[in-house]
Motif scaffolding. Sequence first.
Motif, PDB file in Angstrom:
ATOM      1  N   GLN A  16      42.044  29.795  40.502  1.00 52.81           N
ATOM      2  CA  GLN A  16      41.096  30.289  41.224  1.00 52.81           C
ATOM      3  C   GLN A  16      41.005  31.792  42.330  1.00 52.81           C
ATOM      4  N   ALA A  17      41.928  31.160  43.169  1.00 54.83           N
ATOM      5  CA  ALA A  17      42.461  31.986  44.246  1.00 54.83           C
ATOM      6  C   ALA A  17      43.479  33.332  44.228  1.00 54.83           C
ATOM      7  N   GLU A  20      41.005  35.703  42.157  1.00 49.77           N
ATOM      8  CA  GLU A  20      39.665  35.888  43.444  1.00 49.77           C
ATOM      9  C   GLU A  20      40.882  37.699  43.760  1.00 49.77           C
ATOM     10  N   TRP A  23      41.165  40.325  40.841  1.00 54.87           N
ATOM     11  CA  TRP A  23      40.207  41.307  41.065  1.00 54.87           C
ATOM     12  C   TRP A  23      40.443  42.003  41.822  1.00 54.87           C
ATOM     13  N   ALA A  24      39.836  41.874  43.076  1.00 54.57           N
ATOM     14  CA  ALA A  24      39.876  43.002  44.297  1.00 54.57           C
ATOM     15  C   ALA A  24      41.473  44.397  43.827  1.00 54.57           C
ATOM     16  N   SER A  30      48.408  43.977  43.234  1.00 59.99           N
ATOM     17  CA  SER A  30      49.029  42.499  43.697  1.00 59.99           C
ATOM     18  C   SER A  30      49.957  41.937  43.672  1.00 59.99           C
ATOM     19  N   CYS A  60      44.536  33.722  34.518  1.00 59.23           N
ATOM     20  CA  CYS A  60      43.509  34.536  35.277  1.00 59.23           C
ATOM     21  C   CYS A  60      42.482  35.190  35.056  1.00 59.23           C
ATOM     22  N   PHE A  64      38.148  34.093  34.020  1.00 53.77           N
ATOM     23  CA  PHE A  64      37.548  34.936  34.749  1.00 53.77           C
ATOM     24  C   PHE A  64      36.554  34.738  32.568  1.00 53.77           C
ATOM     25  N   GLN A  67      34.302  31.711  32.921  1.00 56.23           N
ATOM     26  CA  GLN A  67      33.276  31.709  33.967  1.00 56.23           C
ATOM     27  C   GLN A  67      32.675  32.712  33.348  1.00 56.23           C
ATOM     28  N   GLU A 101      30.252  44.590  50.854  1.00 52.74           N
ATOM     29  CA  GLU A 101      31.037  43.962  50.100  1.00 52.74           C
ATOM     30  C   GLU A 101      31.134  44.651  48.937  1.00 52.74           C
ATOM     31  N   LYS A 104      34.086  44.619  43.056  1.00 52.02           N
ATOM     32  CA  LYS A 104      34.778  44.276  42.256  1.00 52.02           C
ATOM     33  C   LYS A 104      35.184  45.346  40.974  1.00 52.02           C
TER      34      LYS A 104
END
Length: 195
Positions: A16-17, A20, A23-24, A30, A60, A64, A67, A101, A104
């Motif tokens: 999950q981390a 994120e 995604w960002a 990354s 991931c 995603f 979810q 924020e 994203k």
Amino acid sequence: MSQGRPLEFDPEVALQAAMEVFWAKGYEASSLQDLISAMRISKSSFYQAFGSKHQLFEACLVRFREQQVERMTVALDGAQSGMAFLRFFLVSLADEVRTTEPSKGCLIINTATELAGRDPSVATLVQQGTCAFMAILERAVKRAQKEGSVGKQKDPKTLSQFLLALLAGMKAMVKAGASARTVEDVAEVALSALK
């Protein structure tokens, strides 16, 4: 951590981390250090549990999709009507604008732009994601047709494709700084086109 030893962290929390981070920032931006810092694991644990950055990214994308499909399904099942769900689906983007924020966007749509054209395995996952989203939208359109708020002469599959394409464009607009009012206005024009 040596090979073969049991994992000393929760792979689901770590995944999950990582999601994120991707995604960002996107895949390319990354770094491995970004990922292991966010996941709070060592480099050896990273390789033991996830194999490579690319394999982690694929996991991931699957997470995603799962979810988002669950979130959309719950929202559709709980909506007062098919049209109420479609309005929520589009107008809720305005809420992203109202937060402090940075937007994203959607990891699947972002990835379609960044990687899908040159990475076949990622392209397959992107296609699976968009197909899953369109299936829920098609179900919402069919429900709205039964309820009389969407014209019965319109093809539900084509409308679901239109709505997903619109969503991708609207998310790009939000990332580029569109106002909440602009997002709401575009959503209302789209919804009126369904009738």
